[in-house]
Design an enzyme around this catalytic site. Structure first.
Site, PDB file in Angstrom:
ATOM      1  N   ARG A  40       0.825  -1.215   0.000  1.00  0.00           N
ATOM      2  CA  ARG A  40       0.000   0.000   0.000  1.00  0.00           C
ATOM      3  C   ARG A  40       0.858   1.263   0.000  1.00  0.00           C
ATOM      4  NH1 ARG A  40      -4.795  -1.990   3.941  1.00  0.00           N
ATOM      5  NH2 ARG A  40      -6.127  -2.766   2.294  1.00  0.00           N
ATOM      6  N   LYS A 201     -20.623 -13.851   0.882  1.00  0.00           N
ATOM      7  CA  LYS A 201     -22.039 -13.471   0.915  1.00  0.00           C
ATOM      8  C   LYS A 201     -22.608 -12.948  -0.395  1.00  0.00           C
ATOM      9  CE  LYS A 201     -22.075 -11.808   5.647  1.00  0.00           C
ATOM     10  NZ  LYS A 201     -21.881 -10.476   6.192  1.00  0.00           N
ATOM     11  N   GLY A 354      -9.156  -6.556  -1.571  1.00  0.00           N
ATOM     12  CA  GLY A 354      -9.517  -7.411  -0.439  1.00  0.00           C
ATOM     13  C   GLY A 354      -9.091  -8.843  -0.636  1.00  0.00           C
ATOM     14  N   GLY A 377     -13.452  -2.850  -0.323  1.00  0.00           N
ATOM     15  CA  GLY A 377     -14.777  -2.226  -0.222  1.00  0.00           C
ATOM     16  C   GLY A 377     -14.985  -1.171  -1.298  1.00  0.00           C
TER      17      GLY A 377
HETATM   18  P1  AMP Z   1     -15.647 -11.826   0.827  1.00  0.00           P
HETATM   19  O1  AMP Z   1     -14.925 -10.985   1.840  1.00  0.00           O
HETATM   20  O2  AMP Z   1     -17.119 -11.753   0.925  1.00  0.00           O
HETATM   21  O3  AMP Z   1     -15.099 -11.631  -0.564  1.00  0.00           O
HETATM   22  O4  AMP Z   1     -15.358 -13.310   1.237  1.00  0.00           O
HETATM   23  C1  AMP Z   1     -14.077 -13.848   1.206  1.00  0.00           C
HETATM   24  C2  AMP Z   1     -14.077 -15.032   2.095  1.00  0.00           C
HETATM   25  O5  AMP Z   1     -15.018 -15.947   1.634  1.00  0.00           O
HETATM   26  C3  AMP Z   1     -12.751 -15.733   2.139  1.00  0.00           C
HETATM   27  O6  AMP Z   1     -12.199 -15.583   3.414  1.00  0.00           O
HETATM   28  C4  AMP Z   1     -13.119 -17.176   1.852  1.00  0.00           C
HETATM   29  O7  AMP Z   1     -12.509 -18.057   2.768  1.00  0.00           O
HETATM   30  C5  AMP Z   1     -14.608 -17.199   2.068  1.00  0.00           C
HETATM   31  N1  AMP Z   1     -15.253 -18.267   1.303  1.00  0.00           N
HETATM   32  C6  AMP Z   1     -15.104 -18.563   0.027  1.00  0.00           C
HETATM   33  N2  AMP Z   1     -15.823 -19.670  -0.279  1.00  0.00           N
HETATM   34  C7  AMP Z   1     -16.423 -20.075   0.835  1.00  0.00           C
HETATM   35  C8  AMP Z   1     -17.280 -21.166   1.174  1.00  0.00           C
HETATM   36  N3  AMP Z   1     -17.642 -22.048   0.262  1.00  0.00           N
HETATM   37  N4  AMP Z   1     -17.704 -21.263   2.437  1.00  0.00           N
HETATM   38  C9  AMP Z   1     -17.324 -20.376   3.349  1.00  0.00           C
HETATM   39  N5  AMP Z   1     -16.513 -19.329   3.105  1.00  0.00           N
HETATM   40  C10 AMP Z   1     -16.069 -19.181   1.854  1.00  0.00           C
END
Ligand code: AMP
Length: 397
Positions: A40, A201, A354, A377
């Protein structure tokens, strides 16, 4: 708002002027107080070096971690000042405060080309509240404001947006690059456009889907968010993560992609685990029949092939979110396969910040991507078509 119409440091006279630069120096600090990853800071050097060459008197500012509005030296920017002094080859003095006597005193003594740093802006709770009086105090240190902190551009804080009310306000090269590369990928994508969404999510990514639905040719869904779609299709998903309240939305998205003739891919096979831990027992199953008690943690080998095939011949790829729990080797293969296919596609590849950025870096594909955003974000908000307060506050050309 036309993001590309915002003024940059190149559009303003900075010679001999005091310039307050908001950077994103929110770097990880290890237990010995050393910077664990300087990326960064390195990303902000182009702007700082430009300002030095053009005889500006440079006052840098940033947040680091979450000191919660209190002066907590565990979150001091001292390691950043040290690293900058070494990297720029000139002393970068650190003020003992943010807008107090030390900051005022040091900034009043700057000569053209000098660089200083004020302490962590989040030592004041007024920062995150975007308090006008605090913004004014920050502004009073300088004559020009430069925002180069893309990572916090989606936040309306005093140092990211409020201060722009009181000074001529322009962006630095990092923000300019982020806006140009991602803006072009959304506005005039080289076709076909493939969007890969993963991460935990659906709720985080809905905005991106709706914003890009008229432009995307192929939409690929992996990661934790895929199970809400599978549930919506009536699949058994075992103990996989699922947002019950987003099932109808997932149905709506699937209707929309059909209407718009978007190619829509979700996993056909899944690597499931018994427990959410790195060394859990695992196996590959069909995505429509995850057994009771098992949770989906990565895409399976057939899905890896299908996703990789879909990326071949694409013109632009936008990727937000890992397709599995990539942090654990056992469940990183899907994300690795996607990273490899993106790298080999020859497409313009835009990786949201991220976790997607960490995944691509960790798996060794960073230098084969066109652009890895420095803001998780912020890039998500940008791809959603949302207004980023830190950019909106800047002056138009
Ligand atoms: P995000 O911050 O929403 O982009 O989510 C990223 C996180 O989603 C990472 O830490 C991954 O470990 C998690 N992730 C990806 N696939 C899965 C899954 N099938 N079940 C649970 N967590 C997941």
């Amino acid at each position: 708002m036309n993001y590309l119409n915002k003024k940059s440091v190149k559009d303003i006279d900075i010679d001999n002027k005091k310039v307050l630069v908001r950077c994103d120096f929110n770097v990880p600090i290890d237990e010995n107080g050393n910077i664990a990853n300087t990326k960064r800071i390195d990303e902000s050097l182009e702007t700082i070096q430009y300002l030095i060459r053009h005889n500006a008197k440079i006052i840098l500012c940033s947040h680091l971690g979450r000191p919660k509005g209190e002066c907590n030296m565990n979150f001091s920017l001292a390691p950043v000042a040290k690293y900058l002094s070494k990297t720029l080859g000139k002393e970068v003095k650190l003020a003992e405060d943010v807008v107090g006597e030390s900051a005022k005193n040091l900034s009043s003594k700057l000569n053209p080309g000098d660089v200083m740093l004020i302490e962590n802006v989040r030592f004041h709770h007024e920062e995150e509240k975007n308090d006008p009086e605090f913004s004014k105090k920050l502004a009073s240190l300088a004559q020009i404001y430069v925002n180069d902190a893309f990572g916090t551009a989606h936040r309306a804080h005093a140092s990211t947006a409020g201060v722009a009310e009181y000074l001529p306000a322009v962006c630095g090269f990092l923000i300019k690059k982020e806006l140009t590369v991602m803006g072009n990928a959304i506005d005039e994508p080289k076709k076909p456009l493939v969007v890969i969404l993963g991460g935990s999510k659906v709720s985080d990514k809905i905005g991106v889907i709706y914003n890009l639905i008229d432009k995307v040719d192929t939409l690929i869904i992996g990661g934790g968010m895929a199970y809400t779609f599978m549930k919506a299709l009536g699949y058994s998903i075992g103990t996989s993560i699922c947002e019950q309240d987003k099932i109808n939305l997932a149905k709506d998205i699937m209707v929309k992609v059909k209407e718009k003739d978007v190619k829509f891919l979700i996993p056909v096979d899944i690597k499931v685990g018994l427990e959410y831990k790195p060394d859990t027992e695992s196996k590959i199953v069909e995505s429509d029949s995850i057994p009771e008690g098992w949770m989906g943690m990565d895409i399976g080998p057939r899905t890896q092939e299908i996703f990789s095939e879909a990326l071949k011949g694409s013109g632009t790829i936008i990727w937000q979110g890992p397709v599995g729990v990539f942090e654990w080797e056992e469940f990183a293969k899907g994300t690795l396969a996607v990273a490899k296919a993106v790298a080999e596609s020859g497409a313009i590849s835009i990786i949201g910040g991220g976790d997607s950025a960490s995944a691509v870096e960790k798996l060794g594909f960073a230098d084969r991507m066109t652009h890895i955003s420095t803001g998780g974000g912020a890039s998500l908000k940008f791809l959603e078509g949302a207004i980023l307060p830190g950019i909106a506050a800047l002056d138009d050309k």
